[in-house]
Design a protein around this motif. Structure first.
Motif, mmCIF file in Angstrom:
data_model
loop_
_atom_site.group_PDB
_atom_site.id
_atom_site.type_symbol
_atom_site.label_atom_id
_atom_site.label_comp_id
_atom_site.label_asym_id
_atom_site.label_seq_id
_atom_site.Cartn_x
_atom_site.Cartn_y
_atom_site.Cartn_z
ATOM 1 N N UNK A 44 -42.352 3.288 1.863
ATOM 2 C CA UNK A 44 -41.530 2.081 1.717
ATOM 3 C C UNK A 44 -41.335 1.703 0.252
ATOM 4 N N UNK A 45 -42.275 2.092 -0.623
ATOM 5 C CA UNK A 45 -42.180 1.722 -2.035
ATOM 6 C C UNK A 45 -40.916 2.281 -2.681
ATOM 7 N N UNK A 46 -40.523 3.504 -2.303
ATOM 8 C CA UNK A 46 -39.311 4.080 -2.862
ATOM 9 C C UNK A 46 -38.077 3.290 -2.483
ATOM 10 N N UNK A 47 -37.966 2.922 -1.216
ATOM 11 C CA UNK A 47 -36.812 2.134 -0.763
ATOM 12 C C UNK A 47 -36.813 0.747 -1.395
ATOM 13 N N UNK A 48 -37.996 0.146 -1.508
ATOM 14 C CA UNK A 48 -38.078 -1.181 -2.114
ATOM 15 C C UNK A 48 -37.683 -1.129 -3.589
ATOM 16 N N UNK A 49 -38.177 -0.127 -4.306
ATOM 17 C CA UNK A 49 -37.796 0.012 -5.707
ATOM 18 C C UNK A 49 -36.305 0.197 -5.874
ATOM 19 N N UNK A 50 -35.700 1.005 -5.014
ATOM 20 C CA UNK A 50 -34.265 1.227 -5.078
ATOM 21 C C UNK A 50 -33.501 -0.072 -4.820
ATOM 22 N N UNK A 51 -33.924 -0.837 -3.805
ATOM 23 C CA UNK A 51 -33.249 -2.099 -3.483
ATOM 24 C C UNK A 51 -33.342 -3.076 -4.649
#
Length: 418
Positions: free
Chosen positions: A289-296
């Motif tokens: 989830x950290x990758x998606x959160x960073x992207x958002x």
């Protein structure tokens, strides 16, 4: 007598690596070529988004039969047949006179490269020792990153030197050369495939994947994050940098090049970070989830039109975008090994649908806002995407009463992308 290392590289790695290189180049090149296409053929943003997204529409059509055809006919034959479509599509694109012809060419290109990575992985599984697979697959992924890099500054040079039509003519010739290499150099044992697989049995496996709650736990987060990243990296980053950032074409190409370089770093490091975090006791779901959160989070300044941050912001987006592939690792290792291919193809199909919808949808929003400042259209589109990504992350991390099956430990990290 066992085949030599040099023979394996020439006959069983290079043609597939070249195909994957071309697939990423052809996917990403419209970010540089798009403004010239729009100006020369009088295309609005909606038309540009629709014709570019035809690539992903063709991807969607191919995904479910792709796995079956690879098992029946082998990666060499399947990749050669598909890539022939990319040759035709590049010729159609190079000679197109309107948006319809460009869309047809782009769709044929998308179909032609839709099996590039899966064919490469299938060939690697057949011709390389298991202990070398992680390394060979990682190098294969890096070849795709190199293709994305060539689609930036070098593509801009070619565009300035000769124009977009000769550029696509050269790409058609390059794809034809790879087709010839596949047919004449890939060993017959690869082209012959691994035996017939019953369509009914294959489809039962697909249905079981799509009925799994674990599959749908990841899907909302993964498809929206991938869709947003692929739509902007493959097209809309260039117009954002030009229209919102006010940057000249050579600077735009430089920044897009840095995005591709960051993607290569992300591909190379995300698997190591994932396993290091697991060893440190971090939950796999948190890492994914950290990758998606960073992207958002990184998309928020784009939505606000913060052009001054463009030089560092876009490479950071490339880095986090590459980390989205960890979702494939997490998901495939929650299923039995015999379903791994269908899990990858199922998720890739939905990611391609999302990329198609976002790439065309952003263009529609830009046309809808009309004469408003350029950042408003992108701001509306990105705000919607960020909200959807945050909702997907919340859904993924929301506690469930049923425990997840343990992660498999045997397979190497899988960085499969759409």
């Amino acid at each position: 007598m066992a085949p030599s290392f040099a023979w394996r590289v020439f006959a069983c790695f290079l043609p597939f690596a070249a195909g994957y290189f071309l697939s990423y180049l052809l996917r990403s090149v419209n970010a540089v070529v798009g403004p010239t296409l729009a100006a020369e053929l009088h295309l609005n943003a909606a038309q540009l988004g629709a014709l570019t997204s035809a690539y992903f529409a063709a991807f969607v059509v191919s995904q479910i039969p792709l796995g079956i055809m690879l098992d029946r006919h082998g990666p060499g034959r399947v990749q050669a047949a598909l890539l022939s479509s990319a040759v035709i599509g590049s010729v159609v694109f190079a000679t197109a006179q309107d948006a319809v012809q460009l869309t047809i060419g782009r769709g044929l290109i998308g179909l032609g490269v839709s099996g590039a990575l899966m064919s490469a992985f299938a060939a690697n599984n057949l011709f390389w020792p298991r202990e070398r697979l992680a390394l060979v697959n990682g190098i294969m992924l890096a070849c795709g990153g190199l293709g994305a890099m060539v689609a930036t500054k070098p593509a801009q040079w070619a565009l300035d030197l000769a124009g977009w039509r000769p550029l696509f003519a050269v790409l058609a010739v390059a794809a034809a050369a790879v087709v010839a290499h596949l047919w004449f150099s890939v060993p017959a044992t690869v082209r012959a495939g691994t035996g017939a697989v019953a369509w009914r049995s294959e489809l039962r496996g697909v249905v079981s994947v799509f009925r799994s709650p674990i599959f749908w736990r990841l899907v909302p987060m993964s498809v929206v994050s991938h869709g947003a990243f692929l739509a902007y990296q493959g097209l809309w980053a260039g117009p954002w940098l030009r229209d919102v950032g006010g940057l000249p074409p050579d600077v735009v190409a430089d920044i897009l090049l840095s995005v591709s370089a960051a993607m290569i770093v992300g591909f190379a490091s995300s698997g190591m970070i994932f396993h290091a975090a697991l060893r440190a006791g971090v939950r796999a779901e948190t890492v994914v989830a950290a990758g998606s959160l960073g992207l958002a989070v990184l998309q928020l300044p784009l939505a606000l039109g913060m052009a001054t941050s463009a030089r560092w912001l876009w490479p950071a987006i490339g880095l986090f975008g590459a980390s989205l592939s960890l979702g494939y690792t997490w998901l495939t290792q929650r299923f039995p090994p015999e379903l791994a291919g269908r899990v990858r193809n199922g998720l890739t199909l939905l990611v391609s649908v999302a990329a198609f919808a976002v790439q065309s949808g952003v263009g529609g929003i830009i046309v809808w806002v009309g004469e408003a400042p350029a950042w408003i259209g992108h701001g509306i589109a990105l705000s919607i995407l960020v909200a959807l990504q945050l909702a997907g992350i919340a859904w993924f991390l929301w506690p469930r009463s049923a425990p997840l099956p343990p992660l498999a430990t045997a397979p190497p990290p899988d960085h499969t992308r759409a």
